[in-house]
Design an enzyme around this catalytic site. Structure first.
Site, PDB file in Angstrom:
ATOM      1  N   LEU A   1       0.836  -1.212   0.000  1.00 26.75           N
ATOM      2  CA  LEU A   1       0.000   0.000   0.000  1.00 26.75           C
ATOM      3  C   LEU A   1       0.867   1.258   0.000  1.00 26.75           C
ATOM      4  O   LEU A   1       0.802   2.093   0.905  1.00 26.75           O
ATOM      5  CB  LEU A   1      -0.997  -0.007   1.167  1.00 26.75           C
TER       6      LEU A   1
ATOM      7  N   ASP B   1       5.563  -5.876   2.616  1.00 28.06           N
ATOM      8  CA  ASP B   1       6.538  -5.482   1.607  1.00 28.06           C
ATOM      9  C   ASP B   1       7.127  -6.729   0.942  1.00 28.06           C
ATOM     10  O   ASP B   1       7.493  -7.681   1.640  1.00 28.06           O
ATOM     11  CB  ASP B   1       7.649  -4.707   2.348  1.00 28.06           C
TER      12      ASP B   1
ATOM     13  N   ALA C   1       5.237  -3.355  -8.056  1.00 26.63           N
ATOM     14  CA  ALA C   1       6.361  -2.602  -8.606  1.00 26.63           C
ATOM     15  C   ALA C   1       6.143  -1.126  -8.349  1.00 26.63           C
ATOM     16  O   ALA C   1       5.023  -0.688  -8.086  1.00 26.63           O
ATOM     17  CB  ALA C   1       6.478  -2.833 -10.116  1.00 26.63           C
TER      18      ALA C   1
ATOM     19  N   THR D   1       7.011  -5.309 -18.511  1.00 25.78           N
ATOM     20  CA  THR D   1       6.584  -4.246 -19.421  1.00 25.78           C
ATOM     21  C   THR D   1       7.323  -4.307 -20.748  1.00 25.78           C
ATOM     22  O   THR D   1       8.454  -4.804 -20.812  1.00 25.78           O
ATOM     23  CB  THR D   1       6.842  -2.876 -18.749  1.00 25.78           C
ATOM     24  N   ASP D   2       6.709  -3.742 -21.780  1.00 25.87           N
ATOM     25  CA  ASP D   2       7.395  -3.637 -23.082  1.00 25.87           C
ATOM     26  C   ASP D   2       8.508  -2.599 -23.032  1.00 25.87           C
ATOM     27  O   ASP D   2       9.348  -2.545 -23.947  1.00 25.87           O
ATOM     28  CB  ASP D   2       6.398  -3.311 -24.200  1.00 25.87           C
ATOM     29  N   GLU D   3       8.522  -1.759 -21.972  1.00 31.35           N
ATOM     30  CA  GLU D   3       9.505  -0.674 -21.940  1.00 31.35           C
ATOM     31  C   GLU D   3      10.941  -1.184 -21.813  1.00 31.35           C
ATOM     32  O   GLU D   3      11.891  -0.455 -22.085  1.00 31.35           O
ATOM     33  CB  GLU D   3       9.178   0.314 -20.809  1.00 31.35           C
TER      34      GLU D   3
ATOM     35  N   TYR E   1      12.959   3.394 -14.483  1.00 27.28           N
ATOM     36  CA  TYR E   1      11.879   2.402 -14.358  1.00 27.28           C
ATOM     37  C   TYR E   1      12.150   1.195 -15.253  1.00 27.28           C
ATOM     38  O   TYR E   1      12.160   0.045 -14.783  1.00 27.28           O
ATOM     39  CB  TYR E   1      10.526   3.040 -14.731  1.00 27.28           C
ATOM     40  N   SER E   2      12.362   1.443 -16.533  1.00 28.05           N
ATOM     41  CA  SER E   2      12.494   0.296 -17.446  1.00 28.05           C
ATOM     42  C   SER E   2      13.781  -0.486 -17.169  1.00 28.05           C
ATOM     43  O   SER E   2      13.815  -1.717 -17.314  1.00 28.05           O
ATOM     44  CB  SER E   2      12.403   0.728 -18.910  1.00 28.05           C
TER      45      SER E   2
ATOM     46  N   SER F   1      15.046  -0.935 -14.206  1.00 23.68           N
ATOM     47  CA  SER F   1      14.794  -1.783 -13.030  1.00 23.68           C
ATOM     48  C   SER F   1      13.911  -2.972 -13.404  1.00 23.68           C
ATOM     49  O   SER F   1      14.094  -4.076 -12.885  1.00 23.68           O
ATOM     50  CB  SER F   1      14.162  -0.953 -11.898  1.00 23.68           C
ATOM     51  N   LYS F   2      12.970  -2.766 -14.313  1.00 24.03           N
ATOM     52  CA  LYS F   2      12.131  -3.895 -14.753  1.00 24.03           C
ATOM     53  C   LYS F   2      12.972  -4.872 -15.585  1.00 24.03           C
ATOM     54  O   LYS F   2      12.808  -6.096 -15.481  1.00 24.03           O
ATOM     55  CB  LYS F   2      10.931  -3.399 -15.565  1.00 24.03           C
TER      56      LYS F   2
ATOM     57  N   PRO G   1      -1.786  18.294 -19.889  1.00 26.91           N
ATOM     58  CA  PRO G   1      -0.371  18.495 -20.245  1.00 26.91           C
ATOM     59  C   PRO G   1       0.163  17.427 -21.206  1.00 26.91           C
ATOM     60  O   PRO G   1       0.198  16.244 -20.875  1.00 26.91           O
ATOM     61  CB  PRO G   1       0.343  18.398 -18.889  1.00 26.91           C
TER      62      PRO G   1
END
Ligand code: NAD
Ligand code: TYD
Length: 352
Positions: free
Chosen positions: A34, A58, A82, A133-135, A159-160, A162-163, A214
């Site tokens: 959370l 965690d 994540a 992810t695809d990233e 982010y990508s 670390s994934k 934005p």
């Protein structure tokens, strides 16, 4: 039988848990820390449902994960937890390294210890399903072929990266220890319960509040968009029939520029909740680009279709209409997320 789901209070995890329990009586244990992105209210409809157990904790807590595995004896661990927002990874990468890399490592080690002690049949049936992810594949040029599972990893954001690291760990735990893993790499999801920091929900809630929409850079960045319950059905298909150690790309066959996405959202809002001030498009505002902003993601989802017969059920037209309608129908969810009151839900609902 039981499944253990990490990150089940987040956007995709909660949609997955709700979807799972709408079509199966197999119990779910949800483990979620959370963080700001976890919203227990997403699972409120399961309050009092004996098929669902929620544990606040965690994934980096190896003792807790080991205890949950021993207690509930799940036949699968589905790992959604994540840190997931690229912009946050740019301003504060530390949490991404911890949860996405160390957290995945902790789960792999706990799962390995649990799995290695199972009897032969349970051992053969166990699955560690890693949601990615695809990233991780990097950025495509306009004319490049979409990402296939064989594409080299070229992650560009914290982010990508670390994934990508977590994907490599999962692969290695299979190769070295024989842990029965599956990895899925999915494109951008959208749908109900999406935290309004990501493009589509942010545009909907800002438009309804009369705030600026934005657009980073020139708005021509391309993403492939998948309705979240299609992601859930793809994960179920891979869990049921995916080949061990394999990765499966999941996508919606739906590449669009950010500008087209925002125009579509505005047109739907103009139809469903017309504003006296004129079209919501008037709120579109170009802002400074995201550093290192990947230009294009596109998914070649033929492998999952060929091997497992999965294709998305929703088109973008049907999925985005449902999504916009969901936000219009749930102003109190949006208000609680925006005010921060959703975090009180924990105090109200969570007593363990
Ligand atoms: P989200 O940010 O909405 O939810 C993440 C959840 O994980 C939250 O409930 C959070 O409380 C929980 N969490 C975070 N750190 C934790 C920790 N240390 N221990 C336990 N729980 C923790 O993310 P999402 O959009 O639902 O994404 C879920 C997964 O799918 C992620 O692994 C993400 O990389 C992947 N993914 C997302 C998308 C997308 O478009 N959103 C696309 C492809 C893949
Ligand atoms: P996002 O939803 O953050 O997903 P991701 O970066 O993981 O693909 O962003 C989707 C696209 O929308 C991405 O190209 C960045 C862009 N974007 C904006 O133009 N404005 C915004 O306010 C946000 C949040 C994203």
């Amino acid at each position: 039988m039981t499944i253990l789901v990490t990150g089940g209070a987040g956007f995709i995890g909660s949609n997955f848990v709700l979807d799972w329990l709408s079509s199966s009586d197999e119990p779910v244990v949800t483990l979620d820390a959370l963080t700001y992105a976890g919203n227990l209210e997403n699972l409120a409809s399961l309050a009092g449902d004996a098929r669902h157990i929620f544990v606040k904790g965690d994934i980096c807590d190896g003792a807790l994960v080991a205890k949950l595995l021993a207690e509930h004896q799940p036949r699968a661990l589905l790992h959604f937890a994540a840190e997931s927002h690229v912009d946050r990874s740019i301003s504060g990468p530390g949490a991404f390294m911890r949860t996405n890399i160390e957290g995945t490592y902790t789960l792999l080690e706990a799962a390995r210890a649990y799995w290695s002690e199972l009897g032969e049949a349970d051992k053969a049936a166990f699955r560690f399903h890693h949601v990615s992810t695809d990233e991780v594949y990097g950025s495509l040029g306009a004319d490049d072929a979409p990402f296939a599972e064989t594409k080299t990893y070229e992650p560009n954001s914290p982010y990508s990266a670390s994934k990508a690291a977590s994907d490599h760990l999962v692969r290695a735990w299979h190769h070295t220890y024989g842990l029965p893993v599956l990895t899925t790499n999915c494109s951008n999801n959208y749908g109900p319960l999406h935290f309004p920091e990501k493009l589509i929900p942010l545009m909907i809630v800002n438009a309804l509040a009369g705030k600026a929409l934005p657009i980073y850079g020139d708005g021509k960045n391309v993403r492939d968009w998948l309705y979240v319950t299609d992601h859930a059905s793809a994960i179920r298909a891979v869990l049921a029939g995916g080949r061990l150690g394999e990765t499966y790309n999941i996508g919606g066959w739906n590449e669009m520029t950010n500008l087209d996405i925002v125009h579509t959202v505005c047109a739907l809002l103009d139809e469903l909740r017309p504003d006296a001030g004129g079209s919501y498009k008037r709120l579109i505002t170009y802002v400074k680009d995201r550093p290192g902003h990947d230009r294009r993601y596109a998914i070649d989802a033929r492998k999952i279709e060929r091997e497992l017969g999965w294709r998305p059920a929703e088109t973008f037209a049907t999925g985005i209409r449902k999504t916009v309608q969901w936000y219009l129908d749930h102003p109190e969810w949006v208000a609680r997320v925006q005010s921060g009151a959703y975090r009180d839900w924990v105090a109200q609902q969570y007593t363990a």
